[in-house]
Design a protein around this motif. Structure first.
Motif, PDB file in Angstrom:
ATOM      1  N   THR A  16       0.946  -1.162  -0.078  1.00 43.80           N
ATOM      2  CA  THR A  16      -0.019   0.251  -0.106  1.00 43.80           C
ATOM      3  C   THR A  16       0.863   1.223   0.118  1.00 43.80           C
ATOM      4  N   ALA A  17       0.180   2.417  -0.141  1.00 39.97           N
ATOM      5  CA  ALA A  17       1.041   3.880  -0.318  1.00 39.97           C
ATOM      6  C   ALA A  17       1.604   3.762   1.112  1.00 39.97           C
ATOM      7  N   GLY A  18       1.060   3.329   2.172  1.00 40.21           N
ATOM      8  CA  GLY A  18       1.702   3.550   3.392  1.00 40.21           C
ATOM      9  C   GLY A  18       2.672   2.903   3.830  1.00 40.21           C
ATOM     10  N   GLY A  19       2.923   1.701   2.977  1.00 42.89           N
ATOM     11  CA  GLY A  19       4.206   0.729   3.112  1.00 42.89           C
ATOM     12  C   GLY A  19       3.730  -0.622   3.850  1.00 42.89           C
ATOM     13  N   THR A  20       2.412  -0.759   4.084  1.00 44.50           N
ATOM     14  CA  THR A  20       1.898  -2.007   4.465  1.00 44.50           C
ATOM     15  C   THR A  20       1.881  -3.021   3.591  1.00 44.50           C
ATOM     16  N   LEU A  21       2.289  -4.400   3.845  1.00 43.41           N
ATOM     17  CA  LEU A  21       2.033  -5.495   3.037  1.00 43.41           C
ATOM     18  C   LEU A  21       0.701  -6.085   3.143  1.00 43.41           C
ATOM     19  N   THR A  22      -0.224  -6.306   2.162  1.00 42.79           N
ATOM     20  CA  THR A  22      -1.309  -7.097   2.452  1.00 42.79           C
ATOM     21  C   THR A  22      -0.918  -8.462   1.615  1.00 42.79           C
ATOM     22  N   PRO A  23      -1.287  -9.614   2.580  1.00 44.58           N
ATOM     23  CA  PRO A  23      -1.029 -10.944   1.647  1.00 44.58           C
ATOM     24  C   PRO A  23      -2.275 -11.522   1.188  1.00 44.58           C
ATOM     25  N   HIS A  24      -2.052 -12.123  -0.186  1.00 42.50           N
ATOM     26  CA  HIS A  24      -3.119 -12.621  -0.828  1.00 42.50           C
ATOM     27  C   HIS A  24      -2.970 -14.026  -1.182  1.00 42.50           C
ATOM     28  N   GLY A  25      -4.030 -15.046  -1.150  1.00 42.69           N
ATOM     29  CA  GLY A  25      -3.783 -16.360  -1.637  1.00 42.69           C
ATOM     30  C   GLY A  25      -2.966 -17.268  -1.047  1.00 42.69           C
ATOM     31  N   ALA A  26      -2.412 -16.974   0.340  1.00 42.76           N
ATOM     32  CA  ALA A  26      -1.510 -17.425   1.128  1.00 42.76           C
ATOM     33  C   ALA A  26      -1.805 -18.890   1.248  1.00 42.76           C
ATOM     34  N   THR A  27      -0.928 -19.873   0.809  1.00 42.51           N
ATOM     35  CA  THR A  27      -1.106 -21.121   1.146  1.00 42.51           C
ATOM     36  C   THR A  27      -1.428 -21.598   2.434  1.00 42.51           C
ATOM     37  N   ASP A  28      -0.934 -20.973   3.566  1.00 37.74           N
ATOM     38  CA  ASP A  28      -0.900 -21.594   4.941  1.00 37.74           C
ATOM     39  C   ASP A  28      -0.229 -20.424   5.814  1.00 37.74           C
ATOM     40  N   GLU A  29      -0.605 -20.559   7.138  1.00 33.99           N
ATOM     41  CA  GLU A  29      -0.331 -19.435   8.173  1.00 33.99           C
ATOM     42  C   GLU A  29       1.062 -18.998   7.944  1.00 33.99           C
ATOM     43  N   TYR A  30       2.030 -19.986   7.641  1.00 40.36           N
ATOM     44  CA  TYR A  30       3.509 -19.750   7.575  1.00 40.36           C
ATOM     45  C   TYR A  30       3.589 -18.607   6.582  1.00 40.36           C
ATOM     46  N   ALA A  31       3.061 -18.628   5.490  1.00 43.05           N
ATOM     47  CA  ALA A  31       3.338 -17.623   4.379  1.00 43.05           C
ATOM     48  C   ALA A  31       2.636 -16.284   4.860  1.00 43.05           C
ATOM     49  N   GLU A  32       1.689 -16.481   5.730  1.00 41.94           N
ATOM     50  CA  GLU A  32       0.895 -15.028   6.056  1.00 41.94           C
ATOM     51  C   GLU A  32       1.668 -14.455   7.126  1.00 41.94           C
ATOM     52  N   GLN A  33       2.215 -15.178   7.866  1.00 44.89           N
ATOM     53  CA  GLN A  33       2.915 -14.732   9.007  1.00 44.89           C
ATOM     54  C   GLN A  33       4.167 -14.271   8.815  1.00 44.89           C
ATOM     55  N   ILE A  34       5.061 -14.719   7.729  1.00 43.87           N
ATOM     56  CA  ILE A  34       6.412 -13.873   7.339  1.00 43.87           C
ATOM     57  C   ILE A  34       6.242 -12.766   6.665  1.00 43.87           C
ATOM     58  N   ASP A  35       4.891 -12.633   5.713  1.00 40.53           N
ATOM     59  CA  ASP A  35       4.243 -11.454   5.256  1.00 40.53           C
ATOM     60  C   ASP A  35       4.041 -10.391   6.225  1.00 40.53           C
ATOM     61  N   GLY A  36       3.812 -10.900   7.316  1.00 42.69           N
ATOM     62  CA  GLY A  36       3.615  -9.760   8.474  1.00 42.69           C
ATOM     63  C   GLY A  36       4.739  -9.297   9.035  1.00 42.69           C
ATOM     64  N   PHE A  37       5.582 -10.141   9.327  1.00 42.73           N
ATOM     65  CA  PHE A  37       6.971  -9.894   9.509  1.00 42.73           C
ATOM     66  C   PHE A  37       7.648  -8.847   8.804  1.00 42.73           C
TER      67      PHE A  37
END
Length: 234
Positions: A53-74
């Protein structure tokens, strides 16, 4: 890079193409791309697509599992990592073994502490000329992302850009078709009101608008009901 795709990979990409054209919504395409990555790329255990996003936040899409989402959050919290770097550069970003001299030390520390992931790759994904985000691949095997895996990831990332462009075009086409259909419904209702109540075109449209506001319903829904309830509406 070897341009000859393994048969399984070629078949998976063909199946992905069918998903794009049968169900061309963004989230469906994101999920299909990530699922395909895990299926066809050697040592790829988790995948996601992130948009920035313009504010620098990453938004995950289509993640195969919680680990992919978790790393995107990191990565989003740190504003650092292969996804971030892939979005702003022209080449993919890889750290095949996080346990040895990691490219992103703080991110690697979190990943090693909280997930089974030991290798990461980020590929920039485009929709036409616009940067859309990054295809993120994760391996639980240190050094698992060798040349063949990275090369096949490039192919999938390129395909992802084409797929997302197709989804965008189909979405615009759907919007236009819906708008055209709505206009036809409104025009038909106006014509019926003009004929039935001897109104001018402007007066008939004003009547529809007032009904829409009074009923708190969309103009096209009110128009459709006028058409449906009128004996000559069909």
């Amino acid at each position: 890079m070897n341009q000859q795709l393994p048969p399984d990979a070629a078949a998976a990409l063909a199946a992905l193409a069918e998903v794009v054209y049968v169900s061309p919504d963004y989230e469906g395409v994101y999920a299909a791309i990530c699922k395909t990555a895990v299926q066809v790329i050697p040592s790829c255990d988790h995948a996601s697509i992130s948009t920035l996003t313009a504010g620098g936040t990453l938004t995950p899409h289509g993640a195969t599992d919680e680990y992919a989402e978790q790393i995107d959050g990191f990565e989003s919290a740190l504003r650092d990592g292969p996804c971030y770097d892939a979005i702003v550069t022209d080449s993919y970003q890889v750290d095949a073994d996080l346990t040895v001299n990691p490219t992103w030390p703080e991110l690697s520390r979190l990943v090693l502490a909280h997930t089974p992931v030991r290798g990461m790759i980020g590929y920039r994904v485009l929709v036409g000329p616009r940067k859309a985000g990054s295809l993120n691949l994760f391996s639980d095997t240190p050094g698992g992302f060798a040349g063949a895996s990275a090369d096949l990831g490039v192919v999938l990332a390129s395909f992802a850009s084409v797929a997302l462009s197709a989804a965008a075009q189909n979405h615009r086409a759907d919007t236009l078709l819906n708008g055209l259909h709505s206009n036809r419904e409104i025009g038909k209702a106006i014509g019926l009101l003009m004929a039935t109540h001897d109104l001018s075109e402007d007066a008939a449209l004003d009547l529809l608008k007032r009904a829409s506001q009074d009923l708190n319903r969309k103009l096209v829904d009110v128009a459709r009901e006028v058409v449906d309830r009128h004996p000559n509406g069909a």
